[in-house]
Design an enzyme around this catalytic site. Structure first.
Site, PDB file in Angstrom:
ATOM      1  N   GLY A   1       0.755  -1.238   0.000  1.00  0.00           N
ATOM      2  CA  GLY A   1       0.000   0.000   0.000  1.00  0.00           C
ATOM      3  C   GLY A   1       0.786   1.288   0.000  1.00  0.00           C
ATOM      4  O   GLY A   1       0.225   2.342  -0.299  1.00  0.00           O
TER       5      GLY A   1
ATOM      6  N   ARG B   1      16.125  12.072   2.040  1.00  0.00           N
ATOM      7  CA  ARG B   1      15.538  12.492   0.769  1.00  0.00           C
ATOM      8  C   ARG B   1      14.130  11.917   0.614  1.00  0.00           C
ATOM      9  O   ARG B   1      13.900  10.725   0.841  1.00  0.00           O
ATOM     10  CB  ARG B   1      16.430  11.995  -0.369  1.00  0.00           C
ATOM     11  CG  ARG B   1      16.152  12.573  -1.733  1.00  0.00           C
ATOM     12  CD  ARG B   1      17.129  11.980  -2.747  1.00  0.00           C
ATOM     13  NE  ARG B   1      17.068  12.624  -4.035  1.00  0.00           N
ATOM     14  CZ  ARG B   1      17.713  12.190  -5.107  1.00  0.00           C
ATOM     15  NH1 ARG B   1      18.500  11.113  -5.019  1.00  0.00           N
ATOM     16  NH2 ARG B   1      17.617  12.828  -6.258  1.00  0.00           N
TER      17      ARG B   1
ATOM     18  N   GLU C   1       7.063   3.234   9.514  1.00  0.00           N
ATOM     19  CA  GLU C   1       6.927   2.931  10.936  1.00  0.00           C
ATOM     20  C   GLU C   1       6.891   4.196  11.795  1.00  0.00           C
ATOM     21  O   GLU C   1       6.084   4.325  12.708  1.00  0.00           O
ATOM     22  CB  GLU C   1       8.087   2.052  11.416  1.00  0.00           C
ATOM     23  CG  GLU C   1       8.605   1.039  10.426  1.00  0.00           C
ATOM     24  CD  GLU C   1       7.674  -0.121  10.169  1.00  0.00           C
ATOM     25  OE1 GLU C   1       6.879  -0.464  11.058  1.00  0.00           O
ATOM     26  OE2 GLU C   1       7.754  -0.704   9.074  1.00  0.00           O
TER      27      GLU C   1
END
Length: 744
Positions: free
Chosen positions: A471, A632, A709
Site C-alpha cells: 500500500g 531524501r 513505521e
C-alpha cells in the site's frame, strides 16, 4: 541524468488497476478444477486432541477430504529461519501431532468442491480434547519473566540488559523524579485483505498465489517444510490489500493449503476468515513497562531506567525493540534498560507497524511529559535541554539527526505557542481541550537487495524485483527511481514486483524497502547503462562507435560523446541495433565500514489536540501534526499518505485497539469488527505531515530513510499527553477508554 523525477508528487502508477478492479490479489488467482479448504481451529486453549470423528463429515455433499494429524502427510520441516523469524524456538508444525498449544490452533482442514460445502463440513466436525487451563494474562500471578536468549547475544538489535553509569542511584538521588508503570494491550493486525493462499502442484513443483510481504522467504520456508529444492517453489503476489506486518512470516495456512492440494491432487484455495486472523497470524504483544527518570531542577536528566517485558508464545521467543530507543533518544550519563519476555499459552506474536519502538516510545515519551510537569518546564524545552550530541549508547555520531528541527517545524504548524500549560486550563464551551507532543524515532535500516533492468527496442524500460507492495506506493516510487537514474520519463518505465522469479529482495517491512530495493534499482540502472554503452561503442553505426568508455556519457536517456550532445543515441535505438533487449542486474547493500561509524535513525515530532467531554468521558482527536526527518523524500504525495496512515494507526493504539482474551481458554472474545475497535472515517481528524530538509549521504546511495513505521511511533504518546493536559488525569495504559477519564 533527469533530476526532476525524484521529489515529484507523482500519482500512483497502479492506481487505475486498483480503482477499476483489474489489480489481482492472492484470492483472485482462481485455478481450473480448484477445491476449497477451511481450517478448523482448536476450541481448547491448551492440552491435546483426544478424538476426531471424520466419517460423518466425509459423507457430506461436496467434501473431498478431511485432514487431521491422523492422516496428514508427515512433513520434514527442515531447519529454516529468516531474519523475520524468532531466533529461538521452532515454528508450529501443523497437523503433525495431537498437542494443542493455543486457542484457534489448526487441528483439521476440510477440503470440498465449493466454499459453502467446506464451511458446512468444517462446522459439523466434532473434536474432543483433554484440556488444561491456559495462562494468557501477562499480569497474572502464574507468569514468569525470562531473559530472551537471542537478546543476550552480542550484536543483537535489542539487548536484554544495557547500562552506562549507575542509573538506579542517579534516579534515587535526583531532586526531581518520575517513576511510573505503563501498559499496552495486545493488538491484532486487521488489514482489508485477509490472508489467502492458492496452492497448485505440478509434479514436485509448487506454485503459491499467496499474500506475502516476504516472497523469497515464503518460497524458502515452504521449500524447507516440504523438503523441496527452493527453485521448486514459486510465489506470486503482485498486490497486497494492507498488511502492517501480519504477512511478514509464513503462517500455517500456507502450509495447509499446499498440504491439502497435494493430498487431493487439485489446486486448493484457502482464505482465512476475519476471526481466524486473530489466532494464527501474529499480533502486537501485550507489553508492561516501567520508566524511572531523575533530573536536576533545571531539567537535565541525571538517571534513566527503562524496564520492559512483552508476551511471547511458549514455543518461540518473539523479540522486538521495546527498549532500544531509550538508549539514544536523550542525553543521560546514567542509563539502564532491561528487556524480558513473558511466555504464555498463545500463538507467537509478530511484528506490527512500528514494532517495539511504538510500544517503548509510548512509555518513554509519556514519562518525559510527566517530568516536564513536575519541573514546570515546557515539554519541548525539556527535550531541547537533553538533546544529545551523539548516540551515547554506541558512542558514535548520528548520520543525521533532525529531532529539534522537527519540533520547531511541527510546533509552528500546530500552534503550540497558543497552548496554556496548566492542565484543564483550555476549553471549547464545556469541552476540555488538551495539547500534547511526543518524539518519534525508527532505525534507518538497509538490507541487501537485487533488481533487474531491461531496455527494449521501443524505448520502454522494464524493471523487476521480488518485492511487495502492501500500500505505500512501491510501484510508483520504484518507477521514479528508475526514471531518475536512466533519465527517461516515468511513463516509459514498467516496474514489476511480486514474483520469486525476479531478483531477491528483503521483506516489505521495517521501513527499508525504498532504501534497499531503491538502491538496488539504482545499481541495476547503472549496470544496464554500462552494458548499453559497451554495445554502442562496438556498433559501427552508432555515433559513439570506437569511443572509450570514459569518453561517453548519458544525458536524458541518450548516449553521446562527452561534451557533445548533438549526436546522441537513445536506449531504444541501441537495443534495436543489438537485435535484443539489453539487460543487467544490480545489487546494493550498506557498506559495513560506514555502518560501523554512524548511528542511523529517522526522527520526528508529533503534536495532537484532543477534546474531552467531562460529562460522558468521550475523547475526540481534533488535530494531529507531525514533522519528520527522513532524508531524501522520493514522492511527497506518497510520503504524506504514509504519515496519514501511521497517524490513524497511532490513534487506534491510543484510544481503541485491544484484543481481549477469555482467561478460561484464551479465546479472543472480540475477534470481529464489531468489538475490535479501530478508527473509521468519522474518527479521522485534520492531519498534517511535514518533512524537514535533511541530507544524509551515509545511509544509502539514495540518501533515503524509512517512513512507514515512524509515522505511527510518536502518535499514541502525543494523544495520551494531550489527554492529560485536557483532564489533569494521567492514564498510563493503552487504549485509553471512556471509563479511564469519567472521573475527571
Amino acid at each position: 541524468m533527469n533530476t526532476s523525477v525524484i521529489g515529484r508528487s507523482l500519482r500512483r502508477v497502479d492506481g487505475p488497476r486498483k480503482v477499476t478492479g483489474s489489480a489481482r490479489y492472492a484470492a483472485d488467482f482462481n485455478q481450473p478444477d480448484q477445491a476449497y479448504a477451511v481450517i478448523v481451529g482448536a476450541t481448547a486453549g491448551l492440552g491435546r486432541v483426544t478424538g476426531i470423528d471424520i466419517s460423518p463429515v466425509e459423507e457430506m455433499p461436496g467434501v473431498v477430504a478431511v485432514l487431521t494429524h491422523h492422516n496428514a502427510e508427515r512433513l520434514p520441516y527442515l531447519p529454516h529461519k529468516a531474519g523475520i523469524d524468532p531466533a529461538v524456538g521452532e515454528r508450529l508444525h501443523v497437523l503433525q501431532d495431537d498437542t494443542v498449544r493455543f486457542y484457534g490452533q489448526p487441528v483439521a482442514v476440510v477440503v470440498a468442491d465449493t466454499l459453502d460445502d467446506a464451511e458446512r463440513a468444517a462446522a459439523a466436525l466434532r473434536i474432543s480434547y483433554e484440556a488444561k487451563p491456559p495462562i494468557v494474562d501477562p499480569t497474572g500471578p502464574d507468569t514468569q519473566r525470562i531473559v530472551p536468549e537471542a537478546a543476550a547475544r552480542p550484536g543483537a538489535r535489542t539487548l536484554a540488559d544495557r547500562s552506562r553509569g549507575d542509573a538506579d542511584a542517579a534516579v534515587a538521588n535526583a531532586p526531581v523524579k518520575v517513576d511510573a508503570r505503563y501498559g499496552m494491550a495486545r493488538e491484532n493486525h486487521n488489514p482489508m485483505e485477509p490472508h489467502a493462499t492458492i496452492a497448485a502442484w505440478d509434479g514436485d513443483r509448487l506454485t503459491l498465489w499467496s499474500k506475502s510481504q516476504y516472497l523469497v522467504n515464503e518460497q524458502a520456508e515452504i521449500a524447507a517444510i516440504f523438503g523441496l529444492p527452493t527453485e521448486n517453489v514459486r510465489v506470486i503476489c503482485p498486490f497486497i490489500g494492507g498488511a502492517f506486518g501480519t504477512s511478514l512470516r509464513t503462517w500455517p495456512h500456507v502450509t495447509l493449503a499446499a498440504l491439502a492440494a497435494r493430498h487431493v491432487g487439485r489446486p486448493v484455495k484457502l482464505v482465512l476468515t476475519r476471526k481466524q486472523m486473530f489466532f494464527t497470524t501474529g499480533h502486537r504483544p501485550h507489553t508492561l513497562q516501567r520508566i524511572a527518570i531523575g533530573a536536576t531542577m533545571d531539567g537535565q536528566l541525571t538517571g534513566l531506567v527503562h524496564q520492559g517485558a512483552g508476551e511471547t508464545s511458549r514455543y518461540e521467543q518473539f523479540m522486538e525493540a521495546l527498549t532500544s530507543v531509550t538508549d539514544f533518544m536523550y542525553s543521560c550519563s546514567n542509563l539502564r534498560t532491561e528487556y524480558r519476555l513473558i511466555p504464555l499459552d498463545t500463538g507467537t506474536p509478530n511484528h506490527m507497524r512500528g514494532p517495539g519502538e511504538a510500544s517503548g516510545v509510548f512509555a518513554l515519551e509519556c514519562a518525559m511529559d510527566e517530568l516536564s510537569y513536575e519541573l514546570g518546564i515546557d515539554p519541548i524545552e525539556l527535550r531541547r535541554r537533553n538533546e544529545p550530541e551523539l548516540d551515547e549508547a554506541e558512542n558514535r555520531p548520528f548520520s543525521s539527526r533532525s529531532l529539534m528541527p522537527c519540533y520547531d517545524l511541527a510546533a509552528e504548524r500546530f500552534g503550540w505557542s497558543r497552548r496554556s500549560p496548566e492542565p484543564r486550563s483550555m476549553r471549547d464551551g464545556r469541552l476540555l481541550i488538551g495539547m500534547g507532543a511526543a518524539s518519534a524515532s525508527y532505525p534507518a535500516f538497509h538490507a541487501p537487495a537485487s533488481a533487474r533492468v531491461r531496455l527494449l527496442a521501443d524505448g520502454t524500460v522494464e524493471v523487476e524485483a521480488a518485492a511487495s507492495d502492501m500500500g505505500p506506493g512501491t510501484y510508483t516510487s520504484m518507477t521514479q527511481v528508475a526514471a531518475e537514474f536512466l533519465g527517461v520519463p516515468p511513463e516509459r518505465v514498467r516496474f514489476r514486483l511480486g514474483q520469486t522469479d525476479y531478483p531477491p529482495t528483503p521483506s516489505h517491512g521495517g521501513s527499508w524497502t525504498m532504501a534497499s530495493v531503491g538502491s538496488a534499482i539504482r545499481a541495476a540502472c547503472i549496470a544496464v547503462q554500462e552494458e548499453a554503452a559497451r554495445l554502442a561503442i562496438a556498433d559501427q553505426h552508432s555515433p559513439v562507435f570506437g569511443a572509450s568508455a570514459g569518453d561517453v556519457e548519458w544525458n536524458e536517456g541518450r548516449l553521446h560523446r562527452r561534451g557533445d550532445a548533438s549526436r546522441g543515441q537513445p536506449y531504444g535505438d541501441i537495443a534495436a541495433s543489438a537485435g535484443r533487449p539489453i539487460e543487467a542486474e544490480g545489487s546494493a547493500q550498506r557498506d559495513p565500514e560506514v555502518a560501523s561509524r554512524y548511528s542511523m535513525h529517522s526522527f520526528g515530532a508529533v503534536f495532537a489536540e484532543v477534546a474531552v467531554d467531562p460529562d460522558v468521558g468521550t475523547i475526540r482527536v481534533r488535530r494531529i501534526v507531525g514533522a519528520y526527518g527522513i532524508g531524501r523524500v522520493v514522492n511527497p504525495l506518497l510520503a504524506r499518505s504514509q504519515c496519514t496512515g501511521g497517524m490513524i494507526g497511532g490513534m487506534g493504539m491510543a484510544l481503541m485497539e485491544r484484543t481481549a482474551l477469555d482467561p478460561r481458554d484464551g479465546r479472543p472474545v472480540n475477534a470481529h469488527m464489531a468489538d475490535y475497535l479501530m478508527p473509521v472515517n468519522l474518527d479521522i481528524p485534520e492531519m498534517e505531515a511535514h518533512f524537514v530538509e535533511e541530507d544524509d549521504p551515509h545511509v544509502n546511495p539514495l540518501g533515503v530513510k524509512g517512513l512507514g513505521e515512524i509515522a505511527l511511533v510518536g502518535t499514541a504518546p502525543a494523544i495520551a499527553n494531550a489527554i492529560f493536559h485536557a483532564t489533569g488525569k494521567r492514564v498510563r495504559n493503552l487504549p485509553i477508554r471512556i471509563e479511564d477519564v469519567l472521573s475527571v
